[in-house]
Design a protein around this motif. Structure first.
Motif, short mmCIF file in Angstrom:
data_model
loop_
_atom_site.label_atom_id
_atom_site.label_comp_id
_atom_site.label_asym_id
_atom_site.label_seq_id
_atom_site.Cartn_x
_atom_site.Cartn_y
_atom_site.Cartn_z
N THR A 167 68.14 44.86 106.44
CA THR A 167 66.85 45.10 105.76
C THR A 167 66.74 46.52 105.21
N HIS A 168 67.21 47.51 106.00
CA HIS A 168 67.18 48.90 105.54
C HIS A 168 68.01 49.75 106.49
N SER A 169 68.11 51.04 106.19
CA SER A 169 69.11 51.87 106.88
C SER A 169 68.64 52.49 108.19
N HIS A 170 67.38 52.33 108.57
CA HIS A 170 66.92 52.96 109.82
C HIS A 170 67.76 52.45 110.98
N THR A 171 67.98 53.34 111.95
CA THR A 171 68.96 53.05 113.00
C THR A 171 68.62 51.81 113.82
N ASP A 172 67.33 51.48 113.94
CA ASP A 172 67.00 50.26 114.70
C ASP A 172 67.37 49.00 113.93
N HIS A 173 67.79 49.15 112.66
CA HIS A 173 68.20 47.98 111.86
C HIS A 173 69.66 48.05 111.41
N PHE A 174 70.21 49.27 111.44
CA PHE A 174 71.62 49.39 111.06
C PHE A 174 72.27 50.53 111.86
N ARG A 178 57.41 47.30 101.65
CA ARG A 178 56.71 48.58 101.47
C ARG A 178 56.94 49.37 102.75
N HIS A 179 57.93 50.25 102.72
CA HIS A 179 58.30 50.95 103.96
C HIS A 179 58.78 52.35 103.60
N ASP A 180 60.02 52.70 103.87
CA ASP A 180 60.54 54.03 103.58
C ASP A 180 60.72 54.19 102.06
N ASN A 216 60.81 42.64 108.62
CA ASN A 216 60.32 43.59 109.62
C ASN A 216 60.31 44.94 108.93
N ASP A 217 59.43 45.84 109.33
CA ASP A 217 59.27 47.10 108.59
C ASP A 217 59.00 46.80 107.11
N THR A 218 57.96 46.04 106.86
CA THR A 218 57.69 45.67 105.46
C THR A 218 56.42 46.29 104.89
#
Ligand SMILES: [Zn+2]
Ligand SMILES: [Zn+2]
Ligand SMILES: [Zn+2]
Length: 274
Positions: free
Chosen positions: A75-82, A152-154, A175-177
């Motif tokens: 979904t995106h690069s934040h550590t809890d997702h990647f 709509r997040h980072d 998630n994180d949207t």
């Protein structure tokens, strides 16, 4: 199509890794479904969504074929997702036999993080193929049609959620949207999608957000808008996930509040059939 929630917390987990707040203390006391690891889901045992630091723990707990997974949506690069560092282990001699090529469908920031994280040793990168997930451009993955949608997040990257269809069923997973941008609602309306299960970010629990995450009121607004454009029928399931202790509700309190809205509260290990 089957969706299994492997983890249902935001970045810090519940209980949060270094926290002593009342929500975390209560989660530790109750155990079981009150314990939440970082968010990850799997569709039909062959389409993995996100790669949090708890991926290995999920593999141990739920027994899916992690070495055999070749399709990963991010979904995106934040550590809890990647948590790219884990992928260093996906090569010989750390894995036997040499794993098949894994396709990672992701935005530019995830790809950059992947290349930054892979050590040249063992030539790990040869076991991966990066496929750019562009908003509103469908991807054909095995038997799935997967459409990346804008979240709509980072603001520093194109954070995504996914519309996944297969066998006449459609899943919306985010998630994180935040509350979806107009372009996402417009795409869903134009596509004529009929969603059977919508899984929403509810990081903020009982609090309003909408700008980076969602709370129950934001999810209700998203559901109302999806209903209005004909994408969510009366029989569609609405599930909430990706919870933070900073939402300040314990699991029983959250379940009570969610039940009033008709939302199902995901928990680690929950499996749903579409
Ligand atoms: Zn997150
Ligand atoms: Zn806490
Ligand atoms: Zn995030």
């Amino acid at each position: 199509m089957r969706l299994r929630y492997l983890g249902t917390a935001a970045a810090e987990g519940i209980p949060a890794v270094f926290c002593r707040c009342p929500v975390c203390a209560e989660a530790r006391r109750l155990g079981g479904r009150d314990l939440r690891t970082r968010s990850q889901a799997i569709v039909n045992d062959d389409l993995l969504i996100d790669l949090p630091p708890d991926t290995y723990a999920h593999y141990l707990a739920y027994g899916f074929d992690l070495p055999g997974i070749t399709e990963l949506l991010v979904t995106h690069s934040h550590t809890d997702h990647f948590y790219a560092t884990e992928l260093e282990m996906r090569c010989s001699p750390l894995a036997h036999p040499e794993p098949p090529v894994m396709r990672i469908y992701c935005n530019e920031a995830v790809e950059a993080k992947f290349h930054r994280s892979m050590p040249p040793k063992h030539n790990v990168e040869k076991n991966f193929s990066i496929v750019r997930a562009r908003p509103f451009v469908p991807l054909a993955i095995r038997d799935y049609s997967v459409v990346p949608l804008l979240a709509r997040h980072d603001r520093a990257e194109e954070c995504l959620l996914y519309l996944i269809s297969s066998g006449g069923k459609t899943l919306l997973y985010g998630n994180d949207t935040g509350l979806f941008p107009d372009s996402t609602f417009d795409y869903i309306e134009r596509s004529g999608a009929r969603i059977d299960l919508a899984s929403f970010d509810c990081t903020a629990m009982g609090q309003r957000d909408g700008k980076n995450h969602m709370g129950l009121a934001d999810v209700a607004e998203a559901r109302e808008r999806l209903t209005r454009i004909g994408a969510l029928g009366a029989g569609a399931a609405c599930v909430i996930t990706h919870f933070s202790h900073n939402g300040r509700l314990t699991r029983p309190q959250l379940e009570e509040a969610a039940a009033k809205e008709g939302f199902l509260v995901a928990y680690d290990g929950l499996s749903l059939e579409l």
